[in-house]
Design a protein around this motif. Sequence first.
Motif, PDB file in Angstrom:
ATOM      1  N   CYS A  89      -4.637  17.833  -4.542  1.00 30.15           N
ATOM      2  CA  CYS A  89      -3.909  18.824  -5.430  1.00 30.15           C
ATOM      3  C   CYS A  89      -4.858  19.991  -5.645  1.00 30.15           C
ATOM      4  N   PRO A  90      -4.298  21.184  -6.139  1.00 29.03           N
ATOM      5  CA  PRO A  90      -5.086  22.213  -6.559  1.00 29.03           C
ATOM      6  C   PRO A  90      -6.307  22.008  -7.859  1.00 29.03           C
ATOM      7  N   SER A  91      -7.390  22.091  -7.638  1.00 27.77           N
ATOM      8  CA  SER A  91      -8.489  21.910  -8.663  1.00 27.77           C
ATOM      9  C   SER A  91      -7.713  22.300 -10.031  1.00 27.77           C
ATOM     10  N   GLY A  92      -8.042  21.308 -10.889  1.00 31.68           N
ATOM     11  CA  GLY A  92      -7.837  21.561 -12.277  1.00 31.68           C
ATOM     12  C   GLY A  92      -6.369  21.231 -12.765  1.00 31.68           C
ATOM     13  N   THR A  93      -5.693  20.692 -11.947  1.00 37.97           N
ATOM     14  CA  THR A  93      -4.465  20.027 -12.049  1.00 37.97           C
ATOM     15  C   THR A  93      -4.773  18.491 -12.425  1.00 37.97           C
ATOM     16  N   SER A  94      -3.583  18.008 -13.236  1.00 35.27           N
ATOM     17  CA  SER A  94      -3.588  16.620 -13.666  1.00 35.27           C
ATOM     18  C   SER A  94      -2.419  15.930 -13.319  1.00 35.27           C
ATOM     19  N   PHE A  95      -2.510  14.577 -13.569  1.00 40.67           N
ATOM     20  CA  PHE A  95      -1.330  13.802 -13.237  1.00 40.67           C
ATOM     21  C   PHE A  95      -0.897  12.635 -14.388  1.00 40.67           C
ATOM     22  N   ASN A  96       0.113  12.474 -14.373  1.00 45.90           N
ATOM     23  CA  ASN A  96       0.486  11.247 -15.409  1.00 45.90           C
ATOM     24  C   ASN A  96       0.842  10.046 -15.098  1.00 45.90           C
ATOM     25  N   MET A  97       0.389   8.818 -15.727  1.00 46.20           N
ATOM     26  CA  MET A  97       0.689   7.647 -15.449  1.00 46.20           C
ATOM     27  C   MET A  97       0.937   6.586 -16.317  1.00 46.20           C
ATOM     28  N   ASP A  98       1.477   5.727 -16.240  1.00 44.96           N
ATOM     29  CA  ASP A  98       1.837   4.624 -17.438  1.00 44.96           C
ATOM     30  C   ASP A  98       0.503   3.760 -17.260  1.00 44.96           C
ATOM     31  N   THR A  99      -0.268   3.789 -18.331  1.00 49.29           N
ATOM     32  CA  THR A  99      -1.513   3.049 -18.437  1.00 49.29           C
ATOM     33  C   THR A  99      -1.159   1.533 -17.843  1.00 49.29           C
ATOM     34  N   SER A 100      -0.389   0.833 -18.247  1.00 41.66           N
ATOM     35  CA  SER A 100       0.079  -0.550 -17.855  1.00 41.66           C
ATOM     36  C   SER A 100       0.099  -0.871 -16.360  1.00 41.66           C
ATOM     37  N   ARG A 141       3.539  -2.328  -5.272  1.00 42.71           N
ATOM     38  CA  ARG A 141       3.779  -3.550  -5.957  1.00 42.71           C
ATOM     39  C   ARG A 141       2.680  -3.814  -6.998  1.00 42.71           C
ATOM     40  N   ARG A 142       2.896  -4.778  -7.871  1.00 45.76           N
ATOM     41  CA  ARG A 142       1.648  -5.283  -8.797  1.00 45.76           C
ATOM     42  C   ARG A 142       0.416  -5.643  -7.845  1.00 45.76           C
ATOM     43  N   GLY A 143      -0.749  -5.371  -8.376  1.00 45.24           N
ATOM     44  CA  GLY A 143      -1.982  -5.796  -7.334  1.00 45.24           C
ATOM     45  C   GLY A 143      -2.079  -4.882  -6.164  1.00 45.24           C
ATOM     46  N   GLY A 144      -1.200  -4.047  -5.977  1.00 45.18           N
ATOM     47  CA  GLY A 144      -1.223  -3.257  -4.547  1.00 45.18           C
ATOM     48  C   GLY A 144      -2.235  -2.025  -4.657  1.00 45.18           C
ATOM     49  N   LEU A 145      -2.309  -1.240  -3.704  1.00 45.56           N
ATOM     50  CA  LEU A 145      -3.137  -0.133  -3.492  1.00 45.56           C
ATOM     51  C   LEU A 145      -2.534   1.108  -3.223  1.00 45.56           C
ATOM     52  N   VAL A 146      -2.844   2.164  -4.168  1.00 51.31           N
ATOM     53  CA  VAL A 146      -2.582   3.513  -3.904  1.00 51.31           C
ATOM     54  C   VAL A 146      -3.561   4.251  -3.248  1.00 51.31           C
ATOM     55  N   ILE A 147      -3.345   4.898  -2.094  1.00 53.00           N
ATOM     56  CA  ILE A 147      -4.313   5.875  -1.674  1.00 53.00           C
ATOM     57  C   ILE A 147      -3.778   7.387  -1.794  1.00 53.00           C
ATOM     58  N   TYR A 186      -2.086  -4.097 -16.787  1.00 51.48           N
ATOM     59  CA  TYR A 186      -1.236  -5.416 -16.695  1.00 51.48           C
ATOM     60  C   TYR A 186      -0.865  -5.428 -15.330  1.00 51.48           C
ATOM     61  N   GLU A 187      -0.397  -4.455 -14.468  1.00 43.98           N
ATOM     62  CA  GLU A 187      -0.154  -4.568 -13.024  1.00 43.98           C
ATOM     63  C   GLU A 187      -1.253  -4.507 -12.033  1.00 43.98           C
ATOM     64  N   GLN A 188      -2.280  -4.154 -12.695  1.00 43.11           N
ATOM     65  CA  GLN A 188      -3.582  -4.094 -11.857  1.00 43.11           C
ATOM     66  C   GLN A 188      -3.669  -3.696 -10.522  1.00 43.11           C
ATOM     67  N   ILE A 189      -2.884  -2.377 -10.642  1.00 45.43           N
ATOM     68  CA  ILE A 189      -2.976  -1.560  -9.150  1.00 45.43           C
ATOM     69  C   ILE A 189      -4.196  -0.927  -9.214  1.00 45.43           C
ATOM     70  N   THR A 190      -4.535  -0.682  -7.797  1.00 46.70           N
ATOM     71  CA  THR A 190      -5.723   0.129  -7.440  1.00 46.70           C
ATOM     72  C   THR A 190      -5.570   1.323  -6.996  1.00 46.70           C
ATOM     73  N   ILE A 191      -6.159   2.425  -7.346  1.00 48.27           N
ATOM     74  CA  ILE A 191      -6.080   3.838  -6.999  1.00 48.27           C
ATOM     75  C   ILE A 191      -7.200   4.319  -6.304  1.00 48.27           C
ATOM     76  N   LYS A 192      -7.074   4.795  -5.095  1.00 50.47           N
ATOM     77  CA  LYS A 192      -8.190   5.496  -4.524  1.00 50.47           C
ATOM     78  C   LYS A 192      -7.783   6.577  -4.009  1.00 50.47           C
ATOM     79  N   ILE A 222       0.985  -1.199  -0.011  1.00 50.66           N
ATOM     80  CA  ILE A 222      -0.106  -0.098   0.124  1.00 50.66           C
ATOM     81  C   ILE A 222       0.708   1.190  -0.050  1.00 50.66           C
ATOM     82  N   VAL A 223       0.471   2.223  -0.887  1.00 52.31           N
ATOM     83  CA  VAL A 223       1.279   3.522  -0.863  1.00 52.31           C
ATOM     84  C   VAL A 223       0.031   4.670  -0.610  1.00 52.31           C
TER      85      VAL A 223
END
Length: 348
Positions: free
Chosen positions: A268-279, A257-263, A283-289, A238-239
């Motif tokens: 962040c300030p409204s209107g901002t965005s962030f980037n991440m590798d779709t895989s 890790r693969r299959g892990g959870l990110v909280i 493929y690594e099946q992480i969960t973001i909450k 978990i991160v």
Amino acid sequence: MKCAMLYAPGKLKIEEVEIPAVRKGEVLVEVRAALTCGTDIKTYQRGHPVLIKKYPSPFGHEFSGVISKVGSGVKRFTEGMRVVAANSAPCGQCYFCKKGYVNLCEDLRLLNGAYAQYIVVPERIVNKNLLEIPEHVSFKEAALSEPIACCLNAVCQSDISLGDTVAIIGLGPIGLILTHLYHLNGAKVIACGKGKERLELAKILGAEFTVNADEIHDKTEEIKAVKKLSNNDRGADIVVEAVGKTDTWEMAVKMVRRGGLVILFGGCPSGTSFNMDTSLIHYEQITIKGIFHYTPELFKRALDLISSGKINTKKIISGRLPLEKLEEAFSMVKQKVGVKYLIDPFYE
Ligand SMILES: [Zn+2]
Ligand SMILES: [Zn+2]
């Protein structure tokens, strides 16, 4: 009464104002402890689209005190009772409340103005989110109910197992409370942050390892350092991101890790965005909450936990100051001197 008023971002005055009147269903609380919070510091620096609708405005939202007056119709509370109030209450009627997402209520009743000698608690908060403080719990400890409730929201949605590796990014007041709570839940906590004092505090509060971001100038290095300490380089189970910056969000998803959870706890300030590798998602099946705010049930649970003595509250509050030193308290926190300060508007 004395009251801290915000006139514009960065412009604060301690003023003498009328003690607010109490209407039906409301209670007036004499504030004995108002804690500094990252949200208040942000509000002071750049205003707040939700909390501050117009200037001048009082602010501050983590507080406890004694009831000095009750409005007509108030049944559960009487003058002289020691209480802690949440800074919001859900409506219970809207689509989200009925769906069980009361923290996402469309009509959250907010309360602001704890940096003052008195504050009126509105009727809905009196009914849903005002709690009597047990005799053995101090005002200072009780005032931590709000930030602890927020952190419990993350822990309760983590589906944590004994021995899980949890990486916490950011060691402000919230990151430190999260460190403590995950530790109490049996996790092996890796606390990542800046400031020698805070890294030491993280250890006292239960972190098994610390990663000093002051000594690492590159996010890749920080990711590597965390991975090395988790599941043989696979990444943390978990991160939890408790900073509220897009680059640390990007770092968080790479630490798990693969299959892990990110909280993603830090807003962040409204209107901002962030980037991440779709895989990472596929493929690594992480969960973001995302985790936002808390519920009345968690607020009550926070006070129960404090009252049980299981939480080390002493280390989280670094000192007691008068209202006149509010700005000083903010700047100390910004410089990472201390974690949270107790503002006592009746300080002598
Ligand atoms: Zn807060
Ligand atoms: Zn609602």
